[in-house]
Design a protein around this motif. Structure first.
Motif, short mmCIF file in Angstrom:
data_model
loop_
_atom_site.label_atom_id
_atom_site.label_comp_id
_atom_site.label_asym_id
_atom_site.label_seq_id
_atom_site.Cartn_x
_atom_site.Cartn_y
_atom_site.Cartn_z
N UNK A 60 79.29 -47.49 52.05
CA UNK A 60 79.48 -48.93 52.23
C UNK A 60 78.31 -49.71 51.66
N UNK A 61 77.13 -49.12 51.73
CA UNK A 61 75.92 -49.81 51.28
C UNK A 61 75.72 -49.73 49.78
N UNK A 62 76.55 -48.94 49.10
CA UNK A 62 76.34 -48.75 47.67
C UNK A 62 76.39 -50.06 46.90
N UNK A 63 77.33 -50.93 47.25
CA UNK A 63 77.45 -52.22 46.57
C UNK A 63 77.63 -53.36 47.56
N UNK A 64 77.32 -53.12 48.82
CA UNK A 64 77.68 -54.10 49.84
C UNK A 64 79.17 -53.95 50.12
N UNK A 124 73.83 -55.68 52.51
CA UNK A 124 74.93 -56.52 52.04
C UNK A 124 76.25 -56.24 52.74
N UNK A 125 76.20 -55.50 53.85
CA UNK A 125 77.43 -55.18 54.59
C UNK A 125 77.67 -56.26 55.64
N UNK A 183 79.66 -62.96 52.48
CA UNK A 183 78.39 -63.05 53.21
C UNK A 183 78.52 -63.44 54.66
N UNK A 184 79.74 -63.58 55.17
CA UNK A 184 79.97 -63.99 56.56
C UNK A 184 80.24 -62.76 57.40
N UNK A 185 79.54 -62.62 58.53
CA UNK A 185 79.77 -61.49 59.40
C UNK A 185 79.50 -61.82 60.85
#
Length: 306
Positions: free
Chosen positions: A141-145, A201-202, A260-262
């Motif tokens: 998941x963190x590879x590209x966000x 970026x997750x 970018x919303x979480x």
């Protein structure tokens, strides 16, 4: 307080309408429980927009049938969320980036059942299984966000996480309280995952899909459903189609408005308002409590530790 997110879509919008015009070419998605109910329509919408979609399902034969019906680049892998060995095997079998993880599968209002570890089944499936899956896939998941989508329920109003007795070892088992607790846990996970993984970026968000008649209700009689609707004043209750029920999941997975919303909770394609006096709508304060989110993460790690 951050500004509330609203979209042009609503309760009647379908997954196909929400994803219309969005190109998911080159994106990889996993949908748990993708062989039935809103999972099928979530997978269909993502694949239709060009994503490579893996249906993570207990019944791979059913998954293969759905994959063939959907078409596009749809794959099938076995995943039983109540079985930590199965979750570990799925994680071990994954390779390469993962852009969209839709934690859609779940069980609801089951008779009292425990896993071999002694965990209450709904919490074990709906929360512990998805926690192990998502954290296990973190490096991908963190590879590209990436975006993580947590399918919760308005039933989260029924119970926060009862940290003193999560698995009903000292209190009488009540199926709807157990379900509500697991659905609150889904929201709390989204909050804490977004906080912990911001640098990667997750983002993770939770949602209420609406009321949809699917296999999820297999443990609930029609008499029980009628009683529950009367209990919450839902005599005018309107069921959604599976295509409408998948819309908010697909919105959170794909919409540019959510970039970018979480750490938020949505219903009917908008961020939910605080739930005050209406257990059918809004989000309960206990599900958005950052301290409870942090505590749940720690308790879960301790529970799943080898």
């Amino acid at each position: 307080m951050s500004e509330r997110i609203t979209t042009p879509f609503g309760a009647d919008s379908t997954a196909a309408e929400v994803v219309s015009g969005i190109d998911l070419g080159g994106r990889r998605a996993v949908v748990t429980g993708g062989s039935s109910g809103i999972g099928v329509e979530t997978a269909r919408a993502l694949a239709g927009a060009g994503a490579e979609v893996t249906l993570a399902v207990r019944d791979t034969a059913a998954g293969q049938r759905v994959a063939g019906e959907i078409g596009g680049d749809v794959r099938v892998a076995r995943l039983d969320l109540a079985d930590q060995a199965s979750v570990a095997a799925f994680v071990a079998g994954w390779d390469g980036p993962l852009h969209l993880l839709v934690n859609n599968a779940g069980v609801m209002a089951t008779p009292e059942t425990r896993t071999p570890e002694g965990w209450e089944l709904q919490f074990a499936t709906n929360h512990l299984g998805h926690f192990a899956l998502t954290t296990g896939l973190h490096r991908y998941l963190a590879a590209e966000g990436a975006r993580v989508v947590q399918v919760s329920s308005s039933a989260h109003h029924r119970s926060g996480v009862v940290f003193d007795d999560i698995h009903f070892e000292r209190r009488p088992y009540e199926p709807w309280s157990a379900y509500g607790q697991s659905k609150s846990a889904n929201v709390l996970f989204a909050i804490e995952a977004t906080r912990r993984w911001a640098a990667d970026g997750i983002t993770a968000n939770a949602l209420m899909p609406g009321g949809i008649m699917t296999n999820l209700q297999r443990h609930v009689t029609e008499e029980e459903m009628t009683r529950l609707r009367a209990q919450v004043g839902a005599t005018d209750f309107k069921w959604k189609t599976p295509e409408q029920g998948a819309a908010t999941s697909v919105l959170l997975a794909t919409s540019p408005l959510l970039e970018g919303v979480g750490g938020r909770y949505f219903e009917d394609c908008d961020e939910a308002l605080p739930g005050i006096g209406d257990p059918r709508h809004g989000v309960a304060a206990h599900a958005l409590d950052p301290e409870a989110a942090t505590r749940l993460w720690a308790v879960t790690e301790e529970t799943l530790a080898p």
